[in-house]
Design an enzyme around this catalytic site. Structure first.
Site, PDB file in Angstrom:
ATOM      1  N   ASN A   1       0.864  -1.184   0.000  1.00 38.77           N
ATOM      2  CA  ASN A   1       0.000   0.000   0.000  1.00 38.77           C
ATOM      3  C   ASN A   1       0.899   1.232   0.000  1.00 38.77           C
ATOM      4  OD1 ASN A   1      -1.795   2.056   0.524  1.00 38.77           O
ATOM      5  ND2 ASN A   1      -2.307   1.381   2.606  1.00 38.77           N
TER       6      ASN A   1
ATOM      7  N   LYS B   1       0.101   4.250  -0.254  1.00 37.68           N
ATOM      8  CA  LYS B   1      -0.561   5.421   0.349  1.00 37.68           C
ATOM      9  C   LYS B   1      -0.365   6.661  -0.544  1.00 37.68           C
ATOM     10  CE  LYS B   1      -0.111   3.228   4.791  1.00 37.68           C
ATOM     11  NZ  LYS B   1      -0.082   3.351   6.230  1.00 37.68           N
TER      12      LYS B   1
ATOM     13  N   HIS C   1      -9.636   1.209   4.985  1.00 33.21           N
ATOM     14  CA  HIS C   1      -8.344   1.392   5.659  1.00 33.21           C
ATOM     15  C   HIS C   1      -8.544   2.361   6.830  1.00 33.21           C
ATOM     16  CE1 HIS C   1      -4.232   2.598   6.476  1.00 33.21           C
ATOM     17  NE2 HIS C   1      -3.862   1.487   5.867  1.00 33.21           N
TER      18      HIS C   1
ATOM     19  N   GLU D   1      -6.862   4.755   7.932  1.00 27.94           N
ATOM     20  CA  GLU D   1      -6.632   6.178   7.643  1.00 27.94           C
ATOM     21  C   GLU D   1      -7.862   6.804   7.015  1.00 27.94           C
ATOM     22  OE1 GLU D   1      -2.990   5.603   5.481  1.00 27.94           O
ATOM     23  OE2 GLU D   1      -1.986   5.058   7.351  1.00 27.94           O
TER      24      GLU D   1
ATOM     25  N   GLU E   1      -5.332  -4.853  10.581  1.00 23.89           N
ATOM     26  CA  GLU E   1      -4.287  -3.855  10.769  1.00 23.89           C
ATOM     27  C   GLU E   1      -4.539  -3.080  12.053  1.00 23.89           C
ATOM     28  OE1 GLU E   1      -2.366  -2.717   6.770  1.00 23.89           O
ATOM     29  OE2 GLU E   1      -4.139  -1.484   7.009  1.00 23.89           O
TER      30      GLU E   1
ATOM     31  N   GLY F   1       2.583   2.271  10.632  1.00 22.08           N
ATOM     32  CA  GLY F   1       3.541   3.364  10.456  1.00 22.08           C
ATOM     33  C   GLY F   1       4.256   3.773  11.723  1.00 22.08           C
TER      34      GLY F   1
ATOM     35  N   SER G   1       3.508  -2.168  10.228  1.00 18.68           N
ATOM     36  CA  SER G   1       4.963  -2.205  10.396  1.00 18.68           C
ATOM     37  C   SER G   1       5.597  -3.556  10.061  1.00 18.68           C
ATOM     38  CB  SER G   1       5.354  -1.755  11.813  1.00 18.68           C
ATOM     39  OG  SER G   1       4.925  -0.421  12.036  1.00 18.68           O
TER      40      SER G   1
END
Ligand code: PGA
Length: 251
Positions: free
Chosen positions: A9, A11, A95, A97, A167, A173, A212
């Site tokens: 991904n 992003k 996702h 985010e 996730e 991240g 991560s």
């Protein structure tokens, strides 16, 4: 037997120049057979990536698609049929985010999940708890609700052509990875929830771990019985690191 999958991904990262470099790096990799490899570039670069990866066994997906499958008057969005026309086969849905920063609701992502399938794309449904929720002992409740709302709305058969990515938000991240056992525990709970509805679907659906993941921790994570690969953010921007993660999934 479920085929392992490793998906990158990207992003909101990249420029035409850096994407071109990443394509060169991906083309130079020796990818394992037996692993489905995919990348999710920013939509702007999907055409460049599809052209650049011609002939390589790497699928290309979008990070988002519209709530409707057909093109129409919906400024700023991309329809799943358009993404499919461009050469995409997958799309991320839900996702964290997008849930947290864009404010995407369960209702919106359920519509996107359906629209993806209508347009010929395989949705990759992302679920995961925040640190606060984990510390409050609510991980399984939160993840169970995120998955349950889609099952309730669309039925278990919707997962015949879907992938699920667990996730944990606190691991995305941050450099903090869930331990293989922490991830396995949630993956097992997700599979049990699917199993309660339909055993065949539960055994066939791929459950990816994301948060991560890097080459150094991939082997251990992918070695767990209910972890069928990974959704890789930061580490997927480095072709050699991504290649090493793909090879870890091939072991
Ligand atoms: P990360 O991101 O690998 O950079 O933690 C994973 C993701 O958000 O898909």
């Amino acid at each position: 037997m479920r085929r392992t999958m490793v998906a990158g991904n990207w992003k909101m990262h990249g420029t035409r120049a850096s994407v071109a470099e990443l394509i060169v790096g991906l083309r130079a990799l020796s990818l394992p057979t037996g692993v489905d490899v995919a990348v999710f570039p920013p939509s702007l670069y999907i055409g460049q990536v599809i052209d650049g990866l011609q002939g390589l066994p790497v699928a290309v997906g979008a990070q988002n698609a519209a709530v409707q499958s057909k093109q129409g008057a919906l400024t700023g969005e991309l329809a799943s049929t358009q993404l499919q026309d461009a050469g995409c086969t997958l799309v991320l849905v839900g996702h964290s985010e997008r849930r947290q920063i864009i404010g995407e609701t369960d209702a919106a992502l359920i519509a996107k999940f359906t629209a993806a399938q209508e347009g010929g794309l395989t949705p990759v449904l992302c679920v995961g708890e925040t640190l606060e929720e984990r510390e409050a002992g609510k991980t399984l409740e939160v993840v169970g609700h995120q998955l349950g709302s889609v099952i309730e709305a669309l039925g278990i058969k919707a997962f015949v052509n879907a992938v699920i990515a667990y996730e944990p938000v606190w691991a995305i991240g941050t450099g903090l990875t869930a331990t293989p056992q922490q991830a396995q525990d949630v993956h097992a709970a997700i599979r049990a929830q699917l199993q309660a509805e339909d055993a065949d679907v539960a055994q066939a659906v791929r459950l990816l771990y994301g948060g991560s993941v890097k080459a150094a921790n991939a082997v251990e994570l992918f070695g767990m019985p209910d972890i069928d690969g990974g959704l890789i953010g930061g580490a997927s921007l480095n072709a050699d690191e991504f290649g090493a993660i793909c090879r870890a999934a091939g072991n």
